[in-house]
Design an enzyme around this catalytic site. Structure first.
Site, mmCIF file in Angstrom:
data_model
loop_
_atom_site.group_PDB
_atom_site.id
_atom_site.type_symbol
_atom_site.label_atom_id
_atom_site.label_comp_id
_atom_site.label_asym_id
_atom_site.label_seq_id
_atom_site.Cartn_x
_atom_site.Cartn_y
_atom_site.Cartn_z
ATOM 1 N N ALA B 14 34.004 -67.372 -7.556
ATOM 2 C CA ALA B 14 33.752 -66.219 -6.688
ATOM 3 C C ALA B 14 34.964 -65.772 -5.877
ATOM 4 C CB ALA B 14 32.575 -66.522 -5.754
ATOM 5 N N ALA B 15 35.499 -66.660 -5.033
ATOM 6 C CA ALA B 15 36.559 -66.240 -4.119
ATOM 7 C C ALA B 15 37.812 -65.825 -4.894
ATOM 8 C CB ALA B 15 36.884 -67.365 -3.129
ATOM 9 N N ARG B 25 42.406 -53.694 -8.474
ATOM 10 C CA ARG B 25 41.959 -52.307 -8.301
ATOM 11 C C ARG B 25 42.896 -51.538 -7.370
ATOM 12 N NH1 ARG B 25 36.788 -54.375 -8.479
ATOM 13 N NH2 ARG B 25 36.391 -54.292 -6.250
ATOM 14 N N CYS B 48 24.595 -70.985 -7.301
ATOM 15 C CA CYS B 48 23.298 -70.963 -6.602
ATOM 16 C C CYS B 48 22.149 -70.727 -7.550
ATOM 17 C CB CYS B 48 23.266 -69.845 -5.560
ATOM 18 S SG CYS B 48 24.821 -69.540 -4.746
ATOM 19 N N ARG B 75 40.456 -56.400 -17.611
ATOM 20 C CA ARG B 75 40.773 -55.671 -16.378
ATOM 21 C C ARG B 75 42.192 -55.983 -15.881
ATOM 22 N NH1 ARG B 75 35.216 -55.975 -16.378
ATOM 23 N NH2 ARG B 75 34.151 -54.273 -15.297
ATOM 24 N N ASP B 293 34.685 -72.061 -1.080
ATOM 25 C CA ASP B 293 34.154 -73.366 -0.669
ATOM 26 C C ASP B 293 35.230 -74.369 -0.261
ATOM 27 O OD1 ASP B 293 31.734 -72.275 -1.288
ATOM 28 O OD2 ASP B 293 31.270 -73.631 -2.931
ATOM 29 N N ASN B 315 32.475 -64.661 -1.766
ATOM 30 C CA ASN B 315 32.693 -63.304 -2.257
ATOM 31 C C ASN B 315 33.356 -62.427 -1.204
ATOM 32 O OD1 ASN B 315 31.523 -62.465 -5.051
ATOM 33 N ND2 ASN B 315 30.135 -64.024 -4.281
ATOM 34 N N TRP B 444 3.673 -56.524 16.434
ATOM 35 C CA TRP B 444 4.844 -57.235 16.987
ATOM 36 C C TRP B 444 5.361 -58.125 15.868
ATOM 37 C CZ3 TRP B 444 6.929 -56.226 21.716
ATOM 38 C CH2 TRP B 444 6.113 -55.617 22.679
ATOM 39 N N ARG B 452 10.005 -62.569 22.813
ATOM 40 C CA ARG B 452 9.258 -62.404 24.062
ATOM 41 C C ARG B 452 9.012 -63.751 24.724
ATOM 42 N NH1 ARG B 452 4.058 -58.930 22.741
ATOM 43 N NH2 ARG B 452 3.564 -59.510 24.879
#
Lengths: 468, 468
Positions: B14-15, B25, B48, B75, B293, B315, B444, B452
């Site tokens: 991901a990262a 891009r 996940c 890409r 991570d 991400n 509520w 509350r």
């Protein structure tokens, strides 16, 4: 508070009885006497639940009643049912009442107050069309309305229903008829259903309603309610044609019930709703309070007073009034215009400003729409959802969000509601730490996806403006 | 950017790949050359999602892959799979790599960089117990782990599974076994499952898990993995007794994979995660970035760096790094500790600080718990939900929320996540304009009910403190 005070409440539903109950919890009867007048037969009920009761999802009328007159009385509130307040006399600090069950109609009384709470609610719009008062034409504003409609559905073989107006009440009632296996046609004057959404988002609702077997005709202004030889409704006429109907429901919205307040010279806004300060005190008054569907509320995004009748606001108003009358302090800071609704399996939500509302108050904005899914794309029952987001030009401040999707879509509007309240920019929203797991959301929550696109649009717009 | 720059990324999930994609891009290949090294066989996948794949809710492994190596290459990213980075040389600004499929293991290369992105992820905790390496003991960190576990479930008749650890991964894997009709026992060292919740809220999860047929044994520290005559796992021993198992899954959490970074002298926090600045630059470095991570994140509520490995953060880190390396500017301001999970029909969520975490940073708080329902009480499928809320003494600032409930409960944590980010008090939260309609919420919202009660507790506490 010194000598014993008298609190008089006009209206026995959410705002009025919340105010009475909260004040009662703060002050004992020997300090504060509380008298509440209610015109109808019920107190503290959920009008929002009526479509689900009519549709058969809720079995019993009494399930919609949060607290009965008897329960209120046990808690030390002197509640007078079937009693109408006919006049407010501010100089003499008293109200005149009439017992609706008194057959003479002559029995009038004056009641003095130290604190007056006006919680007179709203009345449904009922345009003066030919046939509008025919048997079979129903409102769905009160429990009595709901009961009358249900009685008619049981007495007669109802095959066709027409709902006039495709706002929240209209689409919820359409779903109710669907649930009962009654063919339903929704007639809407505007070009799209749900005028609480922008037209492009309303079009998604339109498509889904038709897909669910709810015939939805737009641009169809009703000109006449057609009646049969028995005098009862048999159809509805519009410029686009006639639609058969054994029953007609009016879902055209409501107006504040503020005749009494107007006659007393109290200040009303453009919508006819009472104007209050932040503590829910009627503007210019020391000891007159108002809340619920008879007041205008401050829209925090536009800075304007708006008329947004909603049970959730009414309950908050009641709490605030009760606390203030009880000798404490509380405010109702305002709203951001959040609403959520469901028609069949479609969830529809909005918060903040629509495009037209933003323009109306002189705001310039960028608008983006994205399509994502309610859960991770690979997870079962991941359903498509559309999110539209408006952000102010240059500042990037969030102005509004609209959502149309399926299960799990609607309540995501709360993310935007809190962000609007906090005055966040769309760039700040992109960094929010929202709950993520595949059954709940894609790794980028749809609201974040919209915020990323909106942030990009704000930047692009600024670049072009500076370059121009 | 002048001369052509070289961006080197360590880690293809991901990262790392978000950073590479975003930078690509923004900058064409003639301006920025991007090379990414990945040790494994997959890129950009949802770890996940593994429990749902194992449980059979997701059919195919490839559904968990957001972007394949080939797609990344198309890409314009030079992606080297099965290639391990074995050293980072900061002085010479280069990394050494090894081709894992090279049988000699001797083929090493150096690659220079202008920007280095460390996205080496995490490794599962694997305590040095007797039998821990026996066949049938599985992690569920990577797609390869998931495939190995699925292969075993297909090869053998697996009747009993033991999951060690009742955190998120543990309970999700327990559900996966349930889905497959395999009897499952969860062994947890602590007194309650879900140590990401306070014990009182964890107890609700415990009860529900047992109610759903997931045998959950707490206070059960594993002392040995028992093996049969074939050397494969046959059970798990704890001080509380032995539990039969044809398969064992380790769900003990993960640690940052930062050996390379440590060897290079880069700064690590208490957890062993890399320390970065707000732009995700490794602290003290000009052109070394880290995310996912393998880093610690700033907890905005406590002001402390914490180790909270989560795909959604990874991400975001990638986006921020990619934008900064690409010549733009972005920051990752921090987290509030939001997490949501599901076990059977139970939804579990949290954000902000637990009681112990608040005490640890010297905060004093009031804590309240309420029970409400996910929908209007009269509406079908209104399910009970519990909300616990922590607010700072005196200021009333929201410190944390925990939710245990059923359908519709979990994602309500987002309301609190945004409110925490905005620094709201519980009193402010009581006035939030959240979406209300009977199918979605009581009038509520449960989060408002908790607020509350919390606001009342803050006021009461202040009164007592001042009176004392």
């Amino acid at each position: 508070m010194g000598a014993k005070q008298r609190m008089v409440v006009i209206g026995g539903d959410a705002a009025g009885m919340s105010a009475a109950s909260r004040a009662r919890r703060m002050r004992a009867p020997d300090e504060l006497e509380i008298t509440a007048f209610e015109r109808g037969r019920f107190t503290s009920y959920s009008a929002c639940g009526i479509p689900y009761w009519v549709g058969g999802e809720v079995d019993e009328r009494d399930q919609l009643i949060a607290r009965t007159p008897e329960e209120h009385r046990r808690r030390g509130i002197d509640l007078r049912m079937r009693t109408e307040v006919t006049e407010i006399d501010l100089d003499r600090q008293c109200v005149r009442t009439r017992d609706l069950d008194d057959e003479d109609g002559a029995q009038e009384r004056w009641h003095g107050f130290d604190h007056l709470v006006i919680a007179t609610g709203a009345r449904p719009l009922r345009p003066p069309l030919p046939g509008i008062d025919a048997p079979g034409v129903h409102g769905v504003q009160s429990l009595d309305d709901g009961q009358e409609l249900l009685d008619r559905l049981e007495e007669r073989r109802v095959r066709h229903a027409v709902v006039v107006g495709a706002g929240y009440i209209g689409v919820e009632m359409a779903e109710a008829f669907c649930h009962r296996g009654i063919h339903v046609t929704v007639l809407e004057r505007a070009e799209q259903p749900m005028n609480t959404l922008d037209p492009d988002m309303g079009a998604l609702v339109h498509e889904a309603m038709n897909g669910n077997g709810i015939e939805t005709v737009t641009g169809a202004e009703v000109t006449e309610v057609l009646t049969g030889t028995d005098g009862a409704v048999r159809g509805v006429a519009t410029a686009k044609g006639e639609y058969p109907a054994d029953v007609v429901v009016l879902g055209l919205g409501v107006r504040p019930e503020t005749g009494l307040a107007r006659d007393a010279g109290l200040p009303l806004g453009e919508s006819g709703g009472l104007l209050t300060d932040l503590a829910m005190r009627v503007r210019g008054q020391e000891n007159v309070w108002a809340g619920g569907d008879c007041v205008e509320v401050l829209d925090l995004v536009s800075g304007r007073e708006r008329y947004i009748p909603l049970g959730t606001h009414a309950n908050k108003h009641g709490q605030v009034i009760g606390r203030n009358v009880g000798g404490g302090f509380a405010t109702f800071p305002g709203v951001v215009g959040t609403a959520v609704s469901r028609v069949c399996d479609l969830e529809i939500a909005r918060t903040g400003l629509l495009e037209a509302q933003a323009r109306e108050v002189g705001l310039q904005y960028v608008a983006v729409t994205i399509r994502s899914t309610s859960r991770a794309g690979y997870y079962p029952r991941a359903a498509p959802m559309h999110v539209k987001m408006l952000a102010e030009r240059r500042t990037g401040r969030l102005l509004g969000v609209q959502i149309v999707g399926r299960e799990g879509a609607g309540k995501r509007v709360d993310i935007a509601a809190v962000a609007l309240t906090a005055g966040m920019t769309v760039e700040q929203i992109t960094a929010l730490d929202l709950g993520y797991a595949p059954p709940f959301s894609p790794v980028w929550d749809p609201v974040l996806v919209a915020a990323r696109k909106a942030a990009g649009a704000v930047a692009e717009d600024a670049r072009e403006a500076d370059g121009g």
